[in-house]
Design a protein around this motif. Sequence first.
Motif, mmCIF file in Angstrom:
data_model
loop_
_atom_site.group_PDB
_atom_site.id
_atom_site.type_symbol
_atom_site.label_atom_id
_atom_site.label_comp_id
_atom_site.label_asym_id
_atom_site.label_seq_id
_atom_site.Cartn_x
_atom_site.Cartn_y
_atom_site.Cartn_z
ATOM 1 N N GLU A 135 -24.890 28.194 4.063
ATOM 2 C CA GLU A 135 -24.737 29.879 4.370
ATOM 3 C C GLU A 135 -25.284 30.893 5.457
ATOM 4 N N LEU A 136 -27.021 30.684 5.455
ATOM 5 C CA LEU A 136 -27.530 31.597 6.450
ATOM 6 C C LEU A 136 -27.138 30.732 7.657
ATOM 7 N N ALA A 137 -26.398 30.008 8.491
ATOM 8 C CA ALA A 137 -25.659 29.745 9.130
ATOM 9 C C ALA A 137 -24.565 30.336 9.972
ATOM 10 N N THR A 138 -23.380 30.618 8.545
ATOM 11 C CA THR A 138 -22.725 31.307 8.693
ATOM 12 C C THR A 138 -23.042 32.884 9.731
ATOM 13 N N ARG A 139 -23.781 33.040 9.077
ATOM 14 C CA ARG A 139 -24.673 34.739 9.142
ATOM 15 C C ARG A 139 -24.544 34.622 10.962
ATOM 16 N N PRO A 193 -20.599 20.948 8.133
ATOM 17 C CA PRO A 193 -19.805 21.173 8.520
ATOM 18 C C PRO A 193 -18.949 21.798 7.245
ATOM 19 N N GLY A 194 -18.404 22.270 7.535
ATOM 20 C CA GLY A 194 -17.238 22.848 6.274
ATOM 21 C C GLY A 194 -16.596 24.132 6.439
ATOM 22 N N VAL A 195 -15.467 24.294 6.261
ATOM 23 C CA VAL A 195 -14.143 25.256 6.610
ATOM 24 C C VAL A 195 -14.486 26.203 6.693
ATOM 25 N N ALA A 196 -15.805 27.043 5.907
ATOM 26 C CA ALA A 196 -15.518 28.790 6.365
ATOM 27 C C ALA A 196 -17.002 28.916 7.315
ATOM 28 N N LEU A 197 -17.814 27.169 7.547
ATOM 29 C CA LEU A 197 -18.574 27.687 8.468
ATOM 30 C C LEU A 197 -17.621 27.750 9.695
ATOM 31 N N TRP A 198 -16.926 26.414 10.010
ATOM 32 C CA TRP A 198 -16.125 26.474 10.700
ATOM 33 C C TRP A 198 -15.173 27.982 11.292
ATOM 34 N N LYS A 199 -14.466 28.118 10.366
ATOM 35 C CA LYS A 199 -13.982 29.294 10.743
ATOM 36 C C LYS A 199 -14.496 31.122 10.906
ATOM 37 N N ALA A 200 -16.004 31.074 10.383
ATOM 38 C CA ALA A 200 -16.713 32.079 11.165
ATOM 39 C C ALA A 200 -17.073 31.745 12.713
ATOM 40 N N TYR A 201 -17.076 30.770 12.846
ATOM 41 C CA TYR A 201 -17.536 30.542 14.353
ATOM 42 C C TYR A 201 -16.500 30.620 15.352
ATOM 43 N N THR A 202 -14.984 29.466 14.773
ATOM 44 C CA THR A 202 -14.734 30.036 15.859
ATOM 45 C C THR A 202 -13.495 30.833 15.769
#
Length: 451
Positions: free
Chosen positions: A187-191, A208-217
């Motif tokens: 959650e912190l990394a997604t920010r 790894p997770g879909v939400a984090l993956w989409k946030a970065y890409t």
Amino acid sequence: MHPWIGLSENVRLGVLTERVTPELVDRMLAEHCCEGSRPGALPPRFMVYFVLALALFQQDSYDDVAENLVGALGGMDQSVPNKSSFTRARQRLGAGPLEGLFRALAGSVAPEGLAGSFYRGMRLAAVDGFVLDVPDTTANRVFFGGPSDVKGRDVGFPQTRVVTLTETGTHASIDAAVGAFNGGEPELATRLAGSAAGMLVLMDRAFPGVALWKAYTQAGAHLLLRARSCVAQRPTQILADGTYLARMSLAGQRASHPGGVTVRVVEYRIDGGEVIRLLTDLLDVDAYPAAELAALYHERWEAESAYRQIKTFLRGPAQVLRSAGPELVRQEVWAHLVVHHCLAQIIMHLAGAGGLDPDRICFVKVLKHVRRSVIRQRVQMPMKLKTFLTNMAAKIGRKLDNGARRLREADRFLKHPESKYGPRYRNSRGHPAPRPTRKVPEKIIEPVIVA
């Protein structure tokens, strides 16, 4: 009238003042509405430098840190305010100006072409996290939480969690997020996704997770993540080099669910050991060979080296932060991140002056020189600052240069057993005592080819 009134505005932070300038501090204070309404012994600008000095001299008391700051300024060390005055001034200041300073200073510092900092035109960065122990007060326990045993009872100190986006070649922080222990690293990394545009970001298998993956890409970053064996395990297409495409979906979804993402899976072994699985959005097998990605992933460990600098050398091993309330804890953590980033910039300056890789510059010795510059107030004049940095650069050959890195390793064991009074040669869980670091030959990376 206190003797410091009118004088404490002259206090600076040694060589770090070149980066944390009075003008920058005043701007951060104005943005966070912390400008002093009247002059006093502990005005806001002085308190910003004082909080940074608390991070720089973590092992010292308030009195000692204050004396380090003012000892060279005409007898001010004879009239240091008491600890409660400093605490109240820190509370008035809050965490906002220190966080603002970090965001104004943080960013990549590696020049084009620096080894370990770029891969095929993309800047290399790593995302990872660490925790810091905070005082066991009711406010800290409620706000941050902490580790617990199987029965849900509190164990040890409350902890704050920090996740950073770190430049692998220089250990400089590009961005950071500070939260509670009970919040997760993903959650912190997604920010931090918005700060990673154009970079190739490395992460370990906790992320790894879909939400984090989409946030970065979607932010324009590329990813190279280690994953557990159960993630994206069913190939949908075998690629020419033996890697394959697969779908990563949310828990409970089918692989074909439109909410998932397509990833390229790279598998390999090191010296014939366990299979390591990497996920990446770099799908072109010719432009991004699997062997290069496998070797590149190990740059992620540079983030661990940066955390060692913060947790062991700057803060001190196993030290508990000094702040009894959540806002002051956040203030203290941002101060540590500001100081560490400034030290990374100084190391880059010295490495450039000596024509060296920044990995060869000794962090501990640079830290000691910076502390001395604060005690001596060596930044009162620009010429003194230039002389100080010149003298540091002159010591590269005989003091600051650690030499080229050697290939070394040590087995990973539990370093802090529950009881320090256990058997001499085995820790409390029965594991053998750690062996010392030793020289090793270079590892052999073997790709796993899917037929």
